[in-house]
Each structure stands twice: as structure tokens, then as C-alpha cells.
Design an enzyme around this catalytic site. Structure first.
Site, PDB file in Angstrom:
ATOM      1  N   SER A 100      80.578  11.710  48.926  1.00  0.00           N
ATOM      2  CA  SER A 100      81.973  12.164  48.889  1.00  0.00           C
ATOM      3  C   SER A 100      82.986  11.032  49.009  1.00  0.00           C
ATOM      4  CB  SER A 100      82.243  13.207  49.981  1.00  0.00           C
ATOM      5  OG  SER A 100      82.258  12.598  51.251  1.00  0.00           O
ATOM      6  N   LYS A 141      86.012  11.119  55.892  1.00  0.00           N
ATOM      7  CA  LYS A 141      87.010  11.466  54.878  1.00  0.00           C
ATOM      8  C   LYS A 141      88.326  10.732  55.159  1.00  0.00           C
ATOM      9  CE  LYS A 141      84.758  14.949  52.775  1.00  0.00           C
ATOM     10  NZ  LYS A 141      83.419  14.512  53.042  1.00  0.00           N
TER      11      LYS A 141
END
Length: 182
Positions: A100, A141
Site C-alpha cells: 500500500s 499510511k
């Protein structure tokens, strides 16, 4: 120390330096220990040890092109100093699982060095964080705050942002460095 196979005592160091008190010796030993040059157990006899192979820098030997060819210079006399990163208090490493964050050059299997976050309100938008969502797990993230909402955004268009309330997330750390073995 290496010739005698044991370290000198505090008293021997005091005599060698002409000191009448152990305090200056102990202060210097604590400072060297904090910097990572020695290990020592205060109050225990002859526990002083020199830490082998203290890494203060990695030689920078020049530059390399990642496109066309360029001339390199081998007379560069600099070091990449990584001691500042390693001396930060309470840093920790995490192994990255997944893709990701691939567009941020963080790949599956990389190690990330993280610095603990003490004040959630001081996190700047765009900071890469390790976040724990209780009951669901952890993720690496980008941190984005919009109004009262928190968004954890991937660096891969295949992943949707995770929208959360501030009280539903615990920020474990912010990214300091990425380590990749090849």
C-alpha cells in the site's frame, strides 16, 4: 582492557587521573554509555566493556546515475551520518507487509524505523505514520486531517483511504527511515 582481559576499576581510573572522587569518572562513563561507545553496570565491579565496531558513518564514495551515464568522483571524503537517527530515544523498527505504500518507495519486506509520537496534535498532514486501530490492526499510511476526521491514505491507488475519528486510532510512530536489504 584487551591486554588484561578485564576493565580497570573506578579506583584505578581515579588514581590514573589524579582524582579524589569517583563522580567525574562515573559521569564520563554514563556519557560514553549513553552515546553507545561502552556498556557498563554502575555499582558492579569491572563491568566496563567497549562496544565493538561503533558505526559513526557510512562512507559516501560519489554519486551514481539512475538514468544516463555520468562521471563519478572518487575523491569525495564524506560520511553519511546515521548516528542522529539511531540516537533518537525509543525508536523502533517494523517489518512492512503489503504494497500500500509502494509509491512512497516503501515495499513489502522493507524495515521502517519509527519515532514514537508523543503529541497527536503535532502530526503534520502528509507524515507517514504507523497507526493502530483497536480491534482491527495496524497500518503504515500517510496521515491526513480534514476538520474533525482523520484519513489514513495509501501511496498506492489500489487502496481506498481509511476514514476515522481521532479517538478511534492510536498513532504509534512516524517514519524516520526505510531499510531495504537486497
Amino acid at each position: 582492557m584487551k591486554n588484561f582481559h578485564h576493565s580497570p576499576s573506578i579506583r584505578q581510573m581515579m588514581e590514573a587521573m589524579g582524582l579524589k572522587s569517583p563522580a567525574p569518572i562515573q559521569s564520563r562513563l554514563k556519557h560514553l554509555q549513553k552515546k553507545g561507545f561502552i556498556s557498563w553496570q554502575e555499582g558492579k565491579a569491572r563491568t566496563l566493556q567497549i562496544v565493538d565496531d561503533v558505526l559513526v558513518g557510512v562512507p559516501i564514495l560519489g554519486s551514481v546515475a539512475a538514468g544516463g551515464l555520468i562521471e563519478t568522483f572518487s575523491d569525495v571524503n564524506e560520511n553519511l551520518d546515521i548516528s542522529e537517527v539511531l540516537q533518537k530515544k525509543d525508536i523502533f523498527a517494523l517489518t512492512v507487509n503489503g504494497d500500500s505504500m509502494i509509491d512512497a518507495c516503501i515495499a513489502d519486506g522493507d524495515m521502517v524505523l519509527m519515532e514514537p509520537i508523543k503529541d497527536y496534535y503535532a502530526i503534520k498532514n502528509g507524515t507517514i505514520v504507523s497507526a493502530l486501530v483497536p480491534g482491527l490492526g495496524t497500518t503504515l499510511k500517510y496521515f491526513i486531517k480534514k476538520g474533525e476526521k482523520i484519513f489514513l491514505e495509501a501511496a498506492n491507488p489500489s487502496y481506498e483511504p481509511i476514514e476515522l475519528n481521532l479517538d478511534n486510532v492510536v498513532f504509534q510512530g512516524k517514519l524516520l527511515a526505510v531499510w531495504r536489504k537486497v
